[in-house]
Design an enzyme around this catalytic site. Structure first.
Site, short mmCIF file in Angstrom:
data_model
loop_
_atom_site.label_atom_id
_atom_site.label_comp_id
_atom_site.label_asym_id
_atom_site.label_seq_id
_atom_site.Cartn_x
_atom_site.Cartn_y
_atom_site.Cartn_z
N GLU A 182 -11.42 7.27 14.60
CA GLU A 182 -11.79 5.94 14.71
C GLU A 182 -10.49 5.46 14.70
OE1 GLU A 182 -14.79 6.03 12.42
OE2 GLU A 182 -15.93 7.69 13.76
N LYS A 198 -9.09 2.82 11.81
CA LYS A 198 -9.43 3.08 10.55
C LYS A 198 -8.69 1.14 9.35
CE LYS A 198 -8.24 4.10 5.66
NZ LYS A 198 -7.96 2.98 5.15
N GLU A 203 -17.32 -2.61 7.25
CA GLU A 203 -15.60 -2.75 6.98
C GLU A 203 -16.22 -4.02 7.28
OE1 GLU A 203 -13.76 -0.31 5.48
OE2 GLU A 203 -12.21 -1.15 5.03
N LYS A 255 -2.34 7.67 8.05
CA LYS A 255 -2.24 6.66 7.05
C LYS A 255 -0.48 6.38 7.84
CE LYS A 255 -4.65 5.25 3.73
NZ LYS A 255 -4.47 5.05 2.06
N TYR A 290 1.40 1.84 -3.49
CA TYR A 290 0.78 2.49 -4.46
C TYR A 290 0.11 4.02 -3.87
CZ TYR A 290 -3.78 3.53 -5.88
OH TYR A 290 -4.74 4.09 -6.32
N ASP A 291 0.96 4.52 -2.33
CA ASP A 291 0.07 5.66 -2.39
C ASP A 291 1.44 6.53 -2.08
OD1 ASP A 291 -2.01 4.87 -0.61
OD2 ASP A 291 -1.13 4.37 1.42
N SER A 293 -14.07 8.05 -0.66
CA SER A 293 -13.23 7.59 -0.06
C SER A 293 -12.56 8.67 0.91
CB SER A 293 -12.02 7.63 -1.67
OG SER A 293 -11.08 7.36 -0.88
N ARG A 306 -18.79 -1.76 -2.07
CA ARG A 306 -18.38 -0.02 -2.91
C ARG A 306 -18.36 -0.42 -4.01
NH1 ARG A 306 -12.97 4.02 -0.70
NH2 ARG A 306 -12.56 2.01 -2.21
N ASP A 317 0.68 -1.39 -0.03
CA ASP A 317 0.47 0.09 -0.28
C ASP A 317 0.51 1.44 -0.68
OD1 ASP A 317 -2.19 -1.65 -0.27
OD2 ASP A 317 -3.06 -1.30 2.15
P1 NAD Z 1 -8.59 5.16 1.87
O1 NAD Z 1 -7.86 3.33 2.10
O2 NAD Z 1 -7.40 5.85 1.51
O3 NAD Z 1 -9.57 5.15 3.11
C1 NAD Z 1 -11.37 5.63 2.44
C2 NAD Z 1 -11.33 3.86 3.53
O4 NAD Z 1 -11.44 3.71 4.88
C3 NAD Z 1 -13.01 3.85 3.25
O5 NAD Z 1 -13.94 3.31 2.04
C4 NAD Z 1 -13.03 2.66 3.97
O6 NAD Z 1 -13.53 1.45 3.22
C5 NAD Z 1 -12.26 2.08 5.23
N1 NAD Z 1 -12.40 2.77 6.16
C6 NAD Z 1 -12.33 2.15 7.19
N2 NAD Z 1 -11.89 2.27 8.91
C7 NAD Z 1 -12.97 3.23 8.24
C8 NAD Z 1 -13.70 4.12 9.30
N3 NAD Z 1 -13.75 4.29 10.51
N4 NAD Z 1 -14.56 5.55 8.79
C9 NAD Z 1 -14.43 5.94 7.26
N5 NAD Z 1 -13.57 4.82 6.59
C10 NAD Z 1 -13.00 3.62 6.96
O7 NAD Z 1 -9.29 4.91 -0.15
P2 NAD Z 1 -9.91 3.82 -0.50
O8 NAD Z 1 -10.25 4.23 -1.56
O9 NAD Z 1 -10.90 2.55 -0.19
O10 NAD Z 1 -8.46 2.65 -1.33
C11 NAD Z 1 -7.51 3.34 -0.49
C12 NAD Z 1 -6.00 2.94 -0.31
O11 NAD Z 1 -6.16 1.80 -0.73
C13 NAD Z 1 -4.49 3.50 -1.04
O12 NAD Z 1 -4.12 4.42 -0.07
C14 NAD Z 1 -3.94 1.81 -0.54
O13 NAD Z 1 -3.37 1.87 1.02
C15 NAD Z 1 -4.58 1.28 -1.09
N6 NAD Z 1 -4.50 0.51 -2.55
C16 NAD Z 1 -3.83 -0.60 -2.86
C17 NAD Z 1 -3.13 -1.28 -3.75
C18 NAD Z 1 -1.58 -2.12 -3.98
O14 NAD Z 1 -1.62 -1.98 -5.32
N7 NAD Z 1 -0.92 -2.38 -2.79
C19 NAD Z 1 -3.70 -0.52 -4.96
C20 NAD Z 1 -5.08 0.73 -5.22
C21 NAD Z 1 -5.04 0.01 -3.45
#
Ligand code: NAD
Length: 327
Positions: free
Chosen positions: A114, A116, A172, A310, A37-38, A83, A137, A34
């Site tokens: 909270e 995550k 989640e 993060k 990716y980030d 997101s 989602r 992650d």
């Molecule tokens: P995000 O993970 O940055 O944040 C949003 C997500 O957090 C929400 O969709 C929800 O599912 C989750 N969440 C968990 N607890 C929560 C809480 N208490 N309140 C609100 N939300 C909560 O964004 P995203 O769009 O879900 O995913 C993007 C992330 O996924 C990237 O930053 C990366 O870390 C990961 N990613 C990794 C790869 C990879 O190849 N490793 C590829 C794509 C995305």
């Protein structure tokens, strides 16, 4: 950013991110960590900020999540499942707080801080107290219907303690750490490919066409948002209390008055992280007052009233290595 100085370079970066997103969201088999990716995603944001005229309408910065996998019935979400914008330091949290306070014209704001949970975001619909639909989602607008798989999760009530006319709750789905390790042990013994991490094991389990496969995986779900309801609430604290009173499990949360208290909670959660029985990939900081949230509103894919802090990359890389060596 020097190596991405032309539009062609940016388009190549977008292709790379799209490929990683496909592996992560659709196949549930990430090719990179992650934090890798980030890092690439933040580079894309920096390029787009420097060259707004280069921004592509289908850029990863303009859309939520991934594509909807084939084979599933789909549903258009009543309320889009957005997101979150990211913070990588206390400084970023202070910047977020000052933007919130400036927009609201307030000296101090209360936040819900909270866990995550590192899982898959879901919307569950209850009608007159009865669970009628569970959907992923997906791309934020359209999700995959996985109701039968959600019904196999023991901690998810099929009927709420109190009937609420129409309720859509967001949470989640995840696999606790010990269950993830046991699942990979079993897969190793059966010569099956191992899951890269608990998040991908949970996402792969809930996005199964055969509910018997999901039933055999000890999935769990925690909730953090009400997307639609006939009841009304004034704060996130009330939302989490209502979730609990209906018989659903809320996410762990700290109520914090002001950004200093937020940073203390962030330090405490970071220190406690290894003791938490499931993976968290960060900490979400949300404005507690729901009227303030409406005033702050949302951007194309993220709300202005919340941010996801993060964990630093080294810590995450260490965790991935530790899990990989254990399986
Ligand atoms: P995000 O993970 O940055 O944040 C949003 C997500 O957090 C929400 O969709 C929800 O599912 C989750 N969440 C968990 N607890 C929560 C809480 N208490 N309140 C609100 N939300 C909560 O964004 P995203 O769009 O879900 O995913 C993007 C992330 O996924 C990237 O930053 C990366 O870390 C990961 N990613 C990794 C790869 C990879 O190849 N490793 C590829 C794509 C995305």
């Amino acid at each position: 950013m020097a190596e991405y100085s032309s539009k062609e370079d940016m388009m190549a970066l977008i292709q790379k991110l799209r490929h990683y997103e496909y592996c992560y969201y659709v196949l549930d088999q990430p090719e990179v960590s992650d934090s890798t990716y980030d890092g690439l995603y933040q580079t894309l944001l920096a390029i787009e900020a420097a060259h707004p005229d280069w921004v592509q309408p289908d850029s990863p910065s303009q859309r939520v999540g991934g594509a909807v996998a084939e084979g599933f019935e789909t549903v258009v979400h009543q309320v889009p499942l957005l997101s979150l914008a990211n913070a990588f330091s206390e400084e970023d949290l202070y910047t977020f707080d000052s933007q919130v306070r400036r927009s609201l014209g307030k000296d101090r704001v209360a936040y819900s801080v909270e866990y995550k949970i590192d899982g898959l975001s879901m919307a569950l619909t209850y009608r007159d107290g009865l669970l009628v639909m569970g959907a992923t989602r997906g791309n934020g607008q359209i999700g995959e219907v996985v109701t039968d798989n959600i019904k196999t999760i023991k901690s998810v009530p099929l009927r709420l303690n109190e009937p609420v006319g129409q309720l859509v709750v967001r949470g989640e789905v995840y696999l606790p750490k010990k269950d993830f390790l046991a699942l990979n042990d079993k897969r190793q013994a059966a010569d099956l490919p191992l899951f890269a991490n608990a998040r991908n094991a949970a996402a792969g389990s809930v996005r199964q066409l055969d509910p018997k496969v999901a039933a055999a995986r000890p999935l769990a779900l925690r909730f953090y948002d009400i997307l639609a309801s006939s009841a009304s609430f004034s704060s996130q604290a009330e939302v989490l209390a209502a979730i609990r009173s209906w018989g659903l499990r809320p996410v762990e949360a700290y109520h914090c008055e002001g950004i200093e208290a937020v940073c203390q909670a962030v330090q405490k959660i970071t220190a406690d992280r290894d003791q938490i029985p499931y993976d968290i990939d960060g900490i979400v900081v949300k404005v507690d007052n729901l009227a303030d949230r409406s005033a702050l509103s949302v951007r194309a894919k993220t709300p202005r009233w919340a941010i996801a802090y993060k964990f630093p990359a080294e810590q995450q890389e260490t965790r991935i290595t530790a899990i990989t060596t254990q399986v």
